[in-house]
Design a protein around this motif. Structure first.
Motif, PDB file in Angstrom:
ATOM      1  N   TYR A  51       0.962  -1.173   0.026  1.00 23.12           N
ATOM      2  CA  TYR A  51      -0.106   0.029  -0.049  1.00 23.12           C
ATOM      3  C   TYR A  51       0.871   1.234  -0.143  1.00 23.12           C
ATOM      4  CZ  TYR A  51      -4.081  -2.680   1.064  1.00 23.12           C
ATOM      5  OH  TYR A  51      -5.150  -3.406   0.839  1.00 23.12           O
ATOM      6  N   SER A  52       1.774   1.460   0.866  1.00 21.16           N
ATOM      7  CA  SER A  52       2.646   2.630   1.103  1.00 21.16           C
ATOM      8  C   SER A  52       3.663   2.690   0.155  1.00 21.16           C
ATOM      9  CB  SER A  52       3.383   2.339   2.505  1.00 21.16           C
ATOM     10  OG  SER A  52       4.419   1.447   2.504  1.00 21.16           O
ATOM     11  N   ARG A  53       4.104   1.646  -0.574  1.00 20.65           N
ATOM     12  CA  ARG A  53       5.126   1.756  -1.755  1.00 20.65           C
ATOM     13  C   ARG A  53       6.473   2.506  -1.266  1.00 20.65           C
ATOM     14  NH1 ARG A  53       3.392   3.751  -7.110  1.00 20.65           N
ATOM     15  NH2 ARG A  53       5.459   2.781  -7.606  1.00 20.65           N
ATOM     16  N   PRO A  54       7.303   1.889  -0.405  1.00 22.99           N
ATOM     17  CA  PRO A  54       8.461   2.609  -0.037  1.00 22.99           C
ATOM     18  C   PRO A  54       9.601   3.088  -1.193  1.00 22.99           C
ATOM     19  CG  PRO A  54       8.110   0.773   1.471  1.00 22.99           C
ATOM     20  CD  PRO A  54       7.101   0.503   0.267  1.00 22.99           C
ATOM     21  N   LEU A  55      10.290   3.976  -0.947  1.00 20.61           N
ATOM     22  CA  LEU A  55      11.137   4.374  -1.882  1.00 20.61           C
ATOM     23  C   LEU A  55      12.392   3.633  -2.192  1.00 20.61           C
ATOM     24  CD1 LEU A  55      11.481   8.141  -1.208  1.00 20.61           C
ATOM     25  CD2 LEU A  55       9.928   7.204  -2.882  1.00 20.61           C
ATOM     26  N   PRO A  56      13.256   3.359  -2.783  1.00 22.17           N
ATOM     27  CA  PRO A  56      14.462   2.907  -3.205  1.00 22.17           C
ATOM     28  C   PRO A  56      15.336   3.106  -2.140  1.00 22.17           C
ATOM     29  CG  PRO A  56      13.771   3.442  -5.469  1.00 22.17           C
ATOM     30  CD  PRO A  56      12.907   4.288  -4.507  1.00 22.17           C
ATOM     31  N   ALA A  57      15.504   4.141  -1.418  1.00 25.20           N
ATOM     32  CA  ALA A  57      16.359   4.472  -0.582  1.00 25.20           C
ATOM     33  C   ALA A  57      15.940   4.019   0.697  1.00 25.20           C
ATOM     34  CB  ALA A  57      16.254   6.091  -0.427  1.00 25.20           C
ATOM     35  N   ALA A  58      14.899   3.599   1.015  1.00 25.20           N
ATOM     36  CA  ALA A  58      14.302   2.956   2.226  1.00 25.20           C
ATOM     37  C   ALA A  58      14.879   1.689   2.635  1.00 25.20           C
ATOM     38  CB  ALA A  58      12.703   2.619   2.174  1.00 25.20           C
ATOM     39  N   THR A  59      15.715   1.611   3.864  1.00 25.99           N
ATOM     40  CA  THR A  59      16.436   0.286   4.185  1.00 25.99           C
ATOM     41  C   THR A  59      15.953  -0.128   5.268  1.00 25.99           C
ATOM     42  OG1 THR A  59      18.057   1.678   5.395  1.00 25.99           O
ATOM     43  CG2 THR A  59      18.597   1.266   3.089  1.00 25.99           C
ATOM     44  N   ASN A  60      15.134   0.685   6.384  1.00 29.88           N
ATOM     45  CA  ASN A  60      14.855   0.164   7.565  1.00 29.88           C
ATOM     46  C   ASN A  60      13.566   0.804   8.231  1.00 29.88           C
ATOM     47  OD1 ASN A  60      17.945  -0.003   7.584  1.00 29.88           O
ATOM     48  ND2 ASN A  60      17.435  -1.544   9.154  1.00 29.88           N
ATOM     49  N   ALA A  61      12.810   0.359   8.984  1.00 26.69           N
ATOM     50  CA  ALA A  61      11.733   0.793   9.408  1.00 26.69           C
ATOM     51  C   ALA A  61      11.399   0.919  11.084  1.00 26.69           C
ATOM     52  CB  ALA A  61      10.452   0.001   8.838  1.00 26.69           C
ATOM     53  N   VAL A  62      10.558   1.588  11.619  1.00 26.90           N
ATOM     54  CA  VAL A  62      10.585   1.687  12.821  1.00 26.90           C
ATOM     55  C   VAL A  62       9.246   1.596  13.008  1.00 26.90           C
ATOM     56  CG1 VAL A  62      10.816   3.212  15.066  1.00 26.90           C
ATOM     57  CG2 VAL A  62      12.476   3.306  13.305  1.00 26.90           C
ATOM     58  N   ILE A  63       8.821   0.644  14.001  1.00 28.30           N
ATOM     59  CA  ILE A  63       7.359   0.152  14.261  1.00 28.30           C
ATOM     60  C   ILE A  63       7.067   0.805  15.684  1.00 28.30           C
ATOM     61  CG2 ILE A  63       5.523  -1.637  14.684  1.00 28.30           C
ATOM     62  CD1 ILE A  63       7.466  -3.375  12.736  1.00 28.30           C
ATOM     63  N   GLN A  64       6.118   1.591  15.792  1.00 21.46           N
ATOM     64  CA  GLN A  64       5.697   2.348  17.024  1.00 21.46           C
ATOM     65  C   GLN A  64       4.019   1.968  17.123  1.00 21.46           C
ATOM     66  OE1 GLN A  64       7.344   5.924  16.494  1.00 21.46           O
ATOM     67  NE2 GLN A  64       8.666   5.948  18.294  1.00 21.46           N
TER      68      GLN A  64
END
Length: 563
Positions: free
Chosen positions: A282-295
């Motif tokens: 749904y969100s389609r991360p950018l190619p530069a995205a490497t990590n994510a923070v779940i809160q």
């Protein structure tokens, strides 16, 4: 007397500002020491300012998007505009149903004209021809259908004109979690979305975009998931009828996505939980995205987790969770700009640990035009440090000025006059913008082992054949350099020293920004010879009060360009 002292101190400031060095000397610019000055600690594995840290980049074309957590529910933009008026003229793809009004005219071998509604059997009766089935026919095919039925009886000399005048008017109830529930009129050609718009749309804080049902005669006849329409353009094949009810269910769990994503929205979870894989789709991360923070929260307690994108795919996300996509990988390259006398490209991309001396080997110059011994560096981080230091020094001077006490009225008046003059000086000083000049060449013309940072600007000045004489001289000017001339000769050609000048207060500034306080050193083409004002004993104390701010400003001010 006090005013004269202040004016003399201001003159000294004006002479020093364009002259003093802007940053650290070359021998202090070894990579380790430069990084240590950037942070209080430099532990193994910690990122320096040049390496940066985790960051959330925005997609191209998202200049108006506000950074930070998502606040808009995905799909709410469907209902931002007002409802459009219903048109009586249907589109060519509309399928005729009983109750629609049709006009047919036949002339030639026979004549007939009928304007009426399609009956419950789906027929329209034409005199001398008979009933013609129109129900189920597309509005765009009406002419061909009627003409075919007429020519089946009258094969020659007959003309037909058929047109759909209006569609059946219906009333539909819209209720549930919408902004303005009620009964709304429309045509049988209108879709579920048309009636939702007339009801103000789904309430984004309470209603569901994925749980919408159409009820008819007490039974559910269709379920609508607006995500299918938003993403794939699909709606259920349903023709609304008089008395139908559209019910918008209550909002399900929401999961937000922000940071390095194309779709910065709150997404409704179809069930109680959403997998990270669904959120990525749904969100389609950018190619530069490497990590994510779940809160979020788990069991009534705050919950936070740092994952890679691979780990996120298998993670379970719950209601009110937010996922921030970030770029948390150090850049492997830096971008450096070349200005001044060059032949090749003005932008170079190099490895992150590249040193200045190594990069200069790849910069093409014309030796007859470029002053390779006068190279200097402009660094954004140094400019920020200079600006901060200058502001702190000015604030300190301002506090000392206005918090001083006066024992008598006469002293108070003197301090008031002093405060006005110094206050004007502080205002002018605050307009100074440092450029972060770093001296990188030593007295022998060799470059220091400086590790380059992203955004650095390497300036290669043009060769000059003049000596600029400035400061406390009667006629400041640029004088042609001659090898056999000494500083006193240049001072003489500049009209001699002014009353405040002194031969013991001469300073040389090289093209690279290096300062030489020993006036006996030989001058080089492109140097600047500065005659500093001479202070007598009566203004020494006043100069001491100004010295700190003067040197901080001089440290930050941009150097004069060579003639």
């Amino acid at each position: 007397m006090l005013r004269n002292k202040l004016l003399m101190a201001a003159a000294l400031t004006a002479a020093l500002l364009p002259a003093l060095v802007h940053a650290q000397p070359a021998q202090d610019l070894a990579p380790g020491r430069a990084e240590a000055g950037a942070r209080q600690t430099n532990r193994v594995g910690s990122a320096t300012e040049a390496e940066a840290g985790a960051q959330a980049v925005l997609p191209l074309g998202a200049g108006q998007r506000n950074p930070g957590p998502a606040t808009a529910v995905f799909g709410s933009a469907l209902f931002t505009n007002n409802a459009t008026a219903t048109s009586d003229a249907p589109n060519p793809n509309y399928v005729i149903t009983p109750g629609d009004r049709v006009s047919v005219r036949v002339w030639g071998a026979t004549e007939a004209e009928v304007t009426g509604q399609v009956d419950s059997a789906g027929m329209l009766f034409l005199p001398q021809i008979g009933p013609v089935r129109l129900a189920g026919t597309r509005a765009g095919d009406l002419q061909r259908t009627v003409e075919g039925e007429v020519r089946r009886i009258y094969t020659q000399e007959v003309n037909v004109y058929a047109v759909l005048l209006s569609t059946q008017r219906i009333g539909v109830f819209v209720t549930g979690f919408v902004k303005t529930p009620g009964r709304f009129g429309g045509s049988a050609a209108d879709s579920v979305i048309d009636f939702l718009v007339r009801a103000g749309g789904v309430d984004p804080s309470r209603g569901s975009y994925r749980d919408i049902v159409v009820r008819r005669n007490g039974a559910n006849v269709a379920s609508v998931d607006l995500y299918n329409f938003l993403i794939e353009g699909r709606l259920p094949a349903l023709r609304l009828q008089e008395g139908d009810t559209i019910v918008v269910g209550r909002q399900r769990a929401l999961v937000g996505a922000d940071g390095a994503v194309r779709n910065n929205f709150l997404f409704e979870v179809p069930g109680r939980a959403m997998t990270g894989r669904e959120l990525v789709e749904y969100s389609r991360p950018l190619p530069a995205a490497t990590n994510a923070v779940i809160q979020g929260s788990r069991g009534g307690r705050p919950f936070s987790r740092y994952v890679t994108l691979g780990e996120l795919s298998s993670a379970q996300l719950g209601d009110q969770d937010t996922v921030s996509f970030i770029t948390d990988a150090p850049a492997r390259t830096i971008r450096v700009t070349i200005e001044g006398s060059r032949i090749g490209p003005s932008v170079l991309v190099a490895d992150r640990d590249t040193q200045l001396c190594t990069l200069l080997d790849y910069v093409a110059v014309d030796p007859s035009l470029a002053n390779t011994q006068g190279v200097f560096l402009l660094r954004q981080r140094v400019a920020a440090q200079q600006q901060r230091t200058m502001e702190e020094t000015l604030d300190r001077l301002e506090r000392q000025l206005f918090l001083a006490t006066s024992p008598t009225t006469g002293v108070s008046q003197i301090r008031t006059a002093e405060a006005n003059l110094v206050g004007q000086y502080i205002q002018r000083a605050r307009r100074t913008r440092p450029d972060g000049l770093v001296v990188v060449m030593d007295s022998t013309g060799n470059c220091a082992p400086v590790r380059l940072e992203d955004g650095d600007v390497i300036v290669i000045p043009e060769r000059s054949q003049t000596i600029l004489v400035s400061g406390e001289v009667n006629a400041p000017r640029a004088i042609l350099w001659q090898q056999n001339l000494v500083p006193a000769d240049y001072i003489r050609q500049a009209g001699g020293l002014s009353p405040r000048g002194n031969t013991s207060s001469l300073m040389i500034r090289r093209a690279s920004g290096e300062l030489v306080l020993d006036a006996t050193q030989p001058l080089r083409p492109g140097d600047e010879l500065i005659a500093l004002p001479h202070l007598d004993r009566r203004v020494i104390q006043l100069f001491t009060d100004f010295s700190s701010i003067v040197f901080q400003l001089a440290y930050a001010a941009r150097s004069l360009q060579n003639f």
